[in-house]
Write a protein that holds these residues in place. Structure first.
Motif, mmCIF file in Angstrom:
data_model
loop_
_atom_site.group_PDB
_atom_site.id
_atom_site.type_symbol
_atom_site.label_atom_id
_atom_site.label_comp_id
_atom_site.label_asym_id
_atom_site.label_seq_id
_atom_site.Cartn_x
_atom_site.Cartn_y
_atom_site.Cartn_z
ATOM 1 N N VAL A 125 0.843 -1.188 0.000
ATOM 2 C CA VAL A 125 0.000 0.000 0.000
ATOM 3 C C VAL A 125 0.882 1.243 0.000
ATOM 4 O O VAL A 125 2.018 1.213 0.487
ATOM 5 C CB VAL A 125 -0.956 0.034 1.219
ATOM 6 N N LYS A 126 0.354 2.313 -0.537
ATOM 7 C CA LYS A 126 1.098 3.571 -0.555
ATOM 8 C C LYS A 126 1.181 4.162 0.849
ATOM 9 O O LYS A 126 2.205 4.706 1.244
ATOM 10 C CB LYS A 126 0.408 4.549 -1.510
ATOM 11 N N SER A 184 -1.059 -0.855 -4.172
ATOM 12 C CA SER A 184 -0.245 -0.698 -5.372
ATOM 13 C C SER A 184 -0.926 -1.401 -6.552
ATOM 14 O O SER A 184 -1.813 -2.233 -6.367
ATOM 15 C CB SER A 184 1.150 -1.288 -5.149
ATOM 16 N N GLU A 185 -0.492 -1.069 -7.747
ATOM 17 C CA GLU A 185 -1.105 -1.649 -8.950
ATOM 18 C C GLU A 185 -0.864 -3.153 -9.040
ATOM 19 O O GLU A 185 -1.651 -3.872 -9.637
ATOM 20 C CB GLU A 185 -0.573 -0.948 -10.194
ATOM 21 N N GLN A 186 0.231 -3.636 -8.438
ATOM 22 C CA GLN A 186 0.548 -5.059 -8.462
ATOM 23 C C GLN A 186 -0.282 -5.847 -7.447
ATOM 24 O O GLN A 186 -0.391 -7.059 -7.545
ATOM 25 C CB GLN A 186 2.025 -5.311 -8.147
ATOM 26 N N ALA A 187 -0.828 -5.176 -6.455
ATOM 27 C CA ALA A 187 -1.575 -5.858 -5.389
ATOM 28 C C ALA A 187 -2.861 -6.451 -5.932
ATOM 29 O O ALA A 187 -3.542 -5.846 -6.758
ATOM 30 C CB ALA A 187 -1.879 -4.892 -4.257
ATOM 31 N N SER A 188 -3.190 -7.654 -5.444
ATOM 32 C CA SER A 188 -4.414 -8.307 -5.898
ATOM 33 C C SER A 188 -5.206 -8.934 -4.760
ATOM 34 O O SER A 188 -6.337 -9.348 -4.957
ATOM 35 C CB SER A 188 -4.075 -9.394 -6.924
ATOM 36 N N ILE A 236 -9.081 -7.992 -3.937
ATOM 37 C CA ILE A 236 -9.299 -6.586 -3.568
ATOM 38 C C ILE A 236 -10.749 -6.197 -3.810
ATOM 39 O O ILE A 236 -11.356 -5.507 -2.984
ATOM 40 C CB ILE A 236 -8.310 -5.662 -4.308
ATOM 41 N N GLU A 237 -11.338 -6.666 -4.901
ATOM 42 C CA GLU A 237 -12.742 -6.333 -5.188
ATOM 43 C C GLU A 237 -13.677 -6.940 -4.145
ATOM 44 O O GLU A 237 -14.647 -6.310 -3.737
ATOM 45 C CB GLU A 237 -13.126 -6.762 -6.601
ATOM 46 N N GLU A 238 -13.408 -8.166 -3.716
ATOM 47 C CA GLU A 238 -14.217 -8.788 -2.658
ATOM 48 C C GLU A 238 -14.045 -8.036 -1.344
ATOM 49 O O GLU A 238 -15.019 -7.814 -0.621
ATOM 50 C CB GLU A 238 -13.799 -10.245 -2.443
#
Length: 168
Positions: free
Chosen positions: A11-12, A103-107, A122-124
């Motif tokens: 995370v940022k 981050s963009e790589q995080a899922s 992440i969506e869940e």
């Protein structure tokens, strides 16, 4: 038991969550009715834009006025105070996840507990509800939060003893 939940990983912003202050948050959800009522999804950005447009038009037509600060202070009547002292409340997890800026790589979001881990995409995870109060009392025994699925199917067996949230 620690009442602060660290937010870590990909995370940022490495934030901490303190559920003990959520009772005063206007975004809290009444879990006694949340899973039985039908909800309409709102587009908060669209509502904000509409409100700002109305405000801008009013200022153009009438001139700017500075609102008194007393109008922005929240006061609670006796009924509202009693509801807060006896209610069962939760908070949507989505704003906290978005504020941490994965981050963009995080899922994946991993809920770390004293008993193991539970992973969600992440969506869940954006749809999860964090229960922080039962009958007006904080969740001291197996809290600080109970993680509930968006459909409420795990209300009787929630994810408990949360120690941290990790984004991978």
């Amino acid at each position: 038991m620690e009442f602060i939940i660290p937010f870590k990983g990909e995370v940022k912003y490495k934030i901490t969550i303190d559920p003990t202050v959520w009772i005063f948050d206007d975004r809290k959800l009444d879990l006694n009715t949340y899973f039985v009522e039908t909800r309409v999804e709102r587009d908060e950005l669209e509502e904000y834009k509409r409100g700002m447009g109305e405000h801008w038009s009013r200022e153009i037509m009438e001139g700017a006025t500075v609102p008194p600060t007393l109008n922005s202070e929240k006061t609670y009547n006796r009924k509202e105070k009693n509801e807060m002292m006896a209610g069962t409340f939760g908070m949507a997890f989505k704003p906290f996840l978005e504020n941490a800026e994965p981050s963009e790589q995080a899922s994946t979001v991993v809920i770390e507990t004293a008993n193991g881990e539970q992973s969600f995409s992440i969506e869940e995870a954006k749809k999860l509800i964090f229960k922080f109060s039962q009958d007006g009392k904080p969740l001291k025994e197996d809290g600080p939060v109970h993680v509930l699925l968006p459909d409420g199917s795990n209300q009787q067996n929630p994810i408990t003893d949360v120690t941290a949230i990790r984004v991978e």
